[in-house]
Structure formats: C-alpha cells, structure tokens
Scaffold this motif. Sequence first.
Motif, PDB file in Angstrom:
ATOM      1  N   ARG A 149      -6.884  19.378   8.508  1.00  0.00           N
ATOM      2  CA  ARG A 149      -6.375  17.846   8.366  1.00  0.00           C
ATOM      3  C   ARG A 149      -6.335  17.441   7.125  1.00  0.00           C
ATOM      4  N   GLY A 150      -5.680  16.116   6.768  1.00  0.00           N
ATOM      5  CA  GLY A 150      -5.675  15.725   5.442  1.00  0.00           C
ATOM      6  C   GLY A 150      -6.374  14.312   5.817  1.00  0.00           C
ATOM      7  N   THR A 151      -6.782  13.901   4.248  1.00  0.00           N
ATOM      8  CA  THR A 151      -7.195  12.242   4.142  1.00  0.00           C
ATOM      9  C   THR A 151      -6.820  12.070   2.742  1.00  0.00           C
ATOM     10  N   THR A 152      -6.798  10.906   2.298  1.00  0.00           N
ATOM     11  CA  THR A 152      -6.402  10.408   0.949  1.00  0.00           C
ATOM     12  C   THR A 152      -6.972   9.049   0.611  1.00  0.00           C
ATOM     13  N   VAL A 153      -7.399   8.845  -0.484  1.00  0.00           N
ATOM     14  CA  VAL A 153      -7.590   7.406  -0.703  1.00  0.00           C
ATOM     15  C   VAL A 153      -6.447   6.787  -1.163  1.00  0.00           C
ATOM     16  N   VAL A 154      -6.528   5.427  -0.586  1.00  0.00           N
ATOM     17  CA  VAL A 154      -5.119   4.576  -0.584  1.00  0.00           C
ATOM     18  C   VAL A 154      -5.431   3.065  -1.358  1.00  0.00           C
ATOM     19  N   LEU A 155      -4.730   2.359  -1.538  1.00  0.00           N
ATOM     20  CA  LEU A 155      -4.950   1.058  -1.756  1.00  0.00           C
ATOM     21  C   LEU A 155      -4.608   0.058  -0.689  1.00  0.00           C
ATOM     22  N   ALA A 156      -5.931  -0.342  -0.355  1.00  0.00           N
ATOM     23  CA  ALA A 156      -5.999  -1.377   0.735  1.00  0.00           C
ATOM     24  C   ALA A 156      -6.111  -2.876   0.552  1.00  0.00           C
ATOM     25  N   TYR A 157      -5.142  -3.607   1.173  1.00  0.00           N
ATOM     26  CA  TYR A 157      -5.227  -5.020   0.732  1.00  0.00           C
ATOM     27  C   TYR A 157      -4.915  -5.836   2.024  1.00  0.00           C
ATOM     28  N   ASP A 158      -4.884  -7.247   1.826  1.00  0.00           N
ATOM     29  CA  ASP A 158      -4.583  -7.917   2.942  1.00  0.00           C
ATOM     30  C   ASP A 158      -3.240  -8.903   2.612  1.00  0.00           C
ATOM     31  N   GLU A 159      -2.476  -8.538   3.480  1.00  0.00           N
ATOM     32  CA  GLU A 159      -1.104  -9.128   2.902  1.00  0.00           C
ATOM     33  C   GLU A 159      -0.888 -10.474   2.863  1.00  0.00           C
ATOM     34  N   GLU A 160      -1.831 -11.239   3.680  1.00  0.00           N
ATOM     35  CA  GLU A 160      -1.785 -12.694   3.774  1.00  0.00           C
ATOM     36  C   GLU A 160      -2.313 -13.119   2.372  1.00  0.00           C
ATOM     37  N   ARG A 161      -2.868 -12.369   1.616  1.00  0.00           N
ATOM     38  CA  ARG A 161      -3.476 -12.859   0.320  1.00  0.00           C
ATOM     39  C   ARG A 161      -2.991 -12.087  -0.815  1.00  0.00           C
ATOM     40  N   VAL A 162      -2.179 -11.249  -0.936  1.00  0.00           N
ATOM     41  CA  VAL A 162      -1.471 -10.492  -2.045  1.00  0.00           C
ATOM     42  C   VAL A 162       0.067 -10.624  -1.804  1.00  0.00           C
ATOM     43  N   ASP A 163       0.405 -11.465  -2.737  1.00  0.00           N
ATOM     44  CA  ASP A 163       1.866 -11.521  -2.782  1.00  0.00           C
ATOM     45  C   ASP A 163       2.669 -10.374  -3.240  1.00  0.00           C
ATOM     46  N   LYS A 164       2.524  -9.975  -4.296  1.00  0.00           N
ATOM     47  CA  LYS A 164       3.116  -8.731  -4.656  1.00  0.00           C
ATOM     48  C   LYS A 164       2.155  -7.526  -4.797  1.00  0.00           C
ATOM     49  N   VAL A 165       2.387  -6.752  -4.077  1.00  0.00           N
ATOM     50  CA  VAL A 165       1.519  -5.313  -4.193  1.00  0.00           C
ATOM     51  C   VAL A 165       2.026  -4.418  -5.286  1.00  0.00           C
ATOM     52  N   PRO A 166       0.895  -3.933  -5.916  1.00  0.00           N
ATOM     53  CA  PRO A 166       1.399  -3.211  -7.041  1.00  0.00           C
ATOM     54  C   PRO A 166       1.867  -1.648  -6.562  1.00  0.00           C
ATOM     55  N   THR A 167       2.722  -1.170  -7.158  1.00  0.00           N
ATOM     56  CA  THR A 167       3.212   0.225  -6.907  1.00  0.00           C
ATOM     57  C   THR A 167       3.143   1.275  -7.535  1.00  0.00           C
ATOM     58  N   THR A 168       2.414   0.959  -8.978  1.00  0.00           N
ATOM     59  CA  THR A 168       1.953   1.941  -9.904  1.00  0.00           C
ATOM     60  C   THR A 168       0.721   1.712 -10.504  1.00  0.00           C
ATOM     61  N   SER A 169      -0.004   2.570 -11.361  1.00  0.00           N
ATOM     62  CA  SER A 169      -1.511   2.357 -11.593  1.00  0.00           C
ATOM     63  C   SER A 169      -1.444   1.399 -12.560  1.00  0.00           C
ATOM     64  N   GLU A 170      -0.486   1.329 -13.678  1.00  0.00           N
ATOM     65  CA  GLU A 170      -0.188   0.165 -14.891  1.00  0.00           C
ATOM     66  C   GLU A 170      -0.041  -1.335 -13.925  1.00  0.00           C
ATOM     67  N   GLU A 171       0.548  -1.293 -12.899  1.00  0.00           N
ATOM     68  CA  GLU A 171       0.746  -2.446 -12.182  1.00  0.00           C
ATOM     69  C   GLU A 171      -0.482  -3.031 -11.628  1.00  0.00           C
ATOM     70  N   LEU A 172      -1.300  -2.090 -10.870  1.00  0.00           N
ATOM     71  CA  LEU A 172      -2.641  -2.351 -10.398  1.00  0.00           C
ATOM     72  C   LEU A 172      -3.749  -2.821 -11.432  1.00  0.00           C
ATOM     73  N   TYR A 173      -3.512  -2.040 -12.661  1.00  0.00           N
ATOM     74  CA  TYR A 173      -4.600  -2.519 -13.470  1.00  0.00           C
ATOM     75  C   TYR A 173      -4.452  -4.027 -14.093  1.00  0.00           C
ATOM     76  N   GLN A 174      -3.063  -4.176 -14.371  1.00  0.00           N
ATOM     77  CA  GLN A 174      -2.512  -5.514 -14.681  1.00  0.00           C
ATOM     78  C   GLN A 174      -2.895  -6.596 -13.506  1.00  0.00           C
ATOM     79  N   TRP A 175      -2.708  -6.236 -12.173  1.00  0.00           N
ATOM     80  CA  TRP A 175      -3.085  -6.912 -11.159  1.00  0.00           C
ATOM     81  C   TRP A 175      -4.490  -7.473 -11.144  1.00  0.00           C
ATOM     82  N   ILE A 176      -5.295  -6.669 -11.516  1.00  0.00           N
ATOM     83  CA  ILE A 176      -6.860  -6.711 -11.617  1.00  0.00           C
ATOM     84  C   ILE A 176      -7.163  -7.812 -12.471  1.00  0.00           C
ATOM     85  N   LYS A 177      -6.485  -7.671 -13.838  1.00  0.00           N
ATOM     86  CA  LYS A 177      -6.687  -8.501 -15.049  1.00  0.00           C
ATOM     87  C   LYS A 177      -6.250 -10.069 -14.491  1.00  0.00           C
TER      88      LYS A 177
END
Length: 386
Positions: A149-177
């Motif tokens: 079996r397989g498993t992986t870590v993903v980005l989990a989010y609430d779609e009602e509170r996140v307008d633009k979901v990051p697609t890359t690591s750089e976008e994620l780090y910028q979203w956090i800031k």
Amino acid sequence: MKKFLKKVTCAALTLGTLAGLISPTAFAQDKQTITLWTGGSDNIRLVYEELEKAFDSSEYGKKYDLEIQFVLSGSGAQSVRDRIVAAAAAGEKETDFDIVEMGADEFVSYTADNSAEDMFLPLDFSKIPNSENVEAQVAEGSEYLIPFRGTTVVLAYDEERVDKVPTTSEELYQWIKDHPGRFAYNTPGSGGAGSSFVTTAIYNNLDEEALVSDDPANMEKWDQGFDLLKDLHGSLYQSGGKTVYPNKNQGTIDLLIDQQVDMIPAWADQIISQINQGILPETTKITQIDPAFTGGLVTFAIPTIGRQAENPEGAYAFFDFMLSEQAQQILLDNMAAIPLIDSSNMDSANAELLKDLDVTNFRRTSLGELGGQLTERWDKEIGTLN
C-alpha cells in the motif's frame, strides 16, 4: 448369532459415539498458522482485523490461518522493530516473527548493524503472482520487501477559506508569509507529516538522489533549508504571541478542524478517513505541490529468525492475497490507502478523492541515521525560536 449381533451393535455405537465427539475438521489436514507483526494507531488495528477475516475465509485460508500481533503506538510497548532486532542479536531462531510490516524507509534501520540477508529472506516473486500487478517500487531492499500500500503527505486545506491554492513549494512558502498565522506543521519528531514538511524544505535544495542517501556529506548542504524554516517561523500559527508547533500529525489536523488554521501538511489517508467520519468538513480538500512532499510505501518482509524463513509458502500466500483486488479494496475503503495495483475496477468514494495522487510518482526518502540528526538539528535551531 445373538452374541455376534450384540458385539456388532456395541462396536457401531462406540464408533458413533467417537464420531460425535471428534470434530469433522480433526480429520482434515491442520492449517499452518502465519503470524504477522505490525503496529500503529487503533484504526489500523481495525483494518487488520478486517483483513484477517477476509484472508481466513478466502482460498488461501483453506491452508493457512493468519494471526495478527499488533503493537499499539503510544502504548509504551517495545516496537516491532526493536523486538525483532533484539531477537536477532540474541541469536534466537524459529520465532513467531513470520512476517513483519514496515515502511520502506525503515529497511535501513533494520539492516544498520546487520546485512540485509542476515535479517530478511530474499523473496521469490515468482511465487507471488499478483506482484506482477504492482505499480510501485521501493528505493532500497527490493529483493526483500514486497510493497502492498502507499501513502503520502499532501497539502490539506479548507476550500471555503483558501482562495488560491499553492501548486508549487515556492508558492506555498509565499502563501504562508502572505497569510500569517494560518499555516501550521507539527514537530518533525512527533509525526511524519511535519517531518515531511521539514525534509522537503531542506532537500528541495539538494539533488533528488540525496533523498535516498545516508551520506553524512549531505548534512553540509542543509543550511539553506534551515534558513528557510527560520524565515517561515514567524508566519506560522501562534498562540499567546508565540509560534506553536503542534504535537503529532493529529495536532495540526485539530487546528484545521477548529478553523484556527486554513492549511496544513498531512497524510492523505488520515485526512480522507476523517472526512469520511465527519470529523473534518467536506470542504476539506487535498492537493500535491511540486516538488511533492515525501510519501512512502508500506511493505512486508520475512525475518530470517521467523518460522517462515525455512518454508515461506504461507507468507507468499499472504502476500499474494494482500495484492489481490479484494484486499486492496479493503485497504482503500477502510483507511484510504493508495492502491498499488490498477484501481479502475474499484468502486469507492475514496478512489475519487485519491485520483490525483499518482503512486508511480511518489517522492520517497531513505535517510538512515541522517533523519534522526535532521530532527535533532530542527529541535535545537527551530523548535527553540521565539
């Protein structure tokens, strides 16, 4: 003649009485018991109970009886790995460690002080017909491990509170800031989701091969990644005016449930299971960024100190069952495990939720002792900030 009839009648009664006392199964060939050692949270134990029933009632179960030895995580009991390594070091033979479950990345820790062949039996995959259908490979120990079996870590989010979901690591780090206090990851020593976030932040700056290397020279290349983690520190979830790193994978999920954060790294199966249980709202979604967080394959192996090492036919039967569509469906339905065989014929709501996670593209790690040293450095340099 009367005496003869009386003797015959008594004999018949005696045989009839014996037949009534002896179960019909006693005349059948005794089934061989196969003991599987595994561990984890209670939800995994429940899944294995389901698998045990399915195996014992299958064609394989006509010849073999599956017994599960489950070590509950957090119970304070000695881990499965420690038990097997200690038994091997003590020179024990013919133990009931017939089969062991392990994450593929654990293979290095089992073989750190012993050769792989001393610890595990090389597998004859020709005796596991369903292994031909597996769509993933382990990074190390391919002779000894059978992934199921397989498993992986993903980005989990609430779609009602996140307008633009990051697609890359750089976008994620910028979203956090850009959204201070709305992201959290757990301490890497307390759970794999936080460990994956930290590991990828550091190893995205290294060659991809470094993720499956225990070369100490790679430690000299960690500085850039740790600088990034320090830079993100002040933008993470806070309580009482200080950045807080939750304890365990569930700690960050609880923050997402309570709407104290909007986005977290989490195990895909854990998120999907809690959506199905109504713990997380249906507005919770998962996605994989590029480069991806690390994932993993869960595998089985046959310890050389176990009874199956001499005659592994029972273990091979169990492996073949676990790679059957029936077993893969049970894993998918009950724990949102990512199937390692073609799942197009599997009817499951979880299949829809997992459809964008390609097991052939799993980003696997095998850092050996470096993993522990990375966590220790995080504890000293990041966990003490504030």
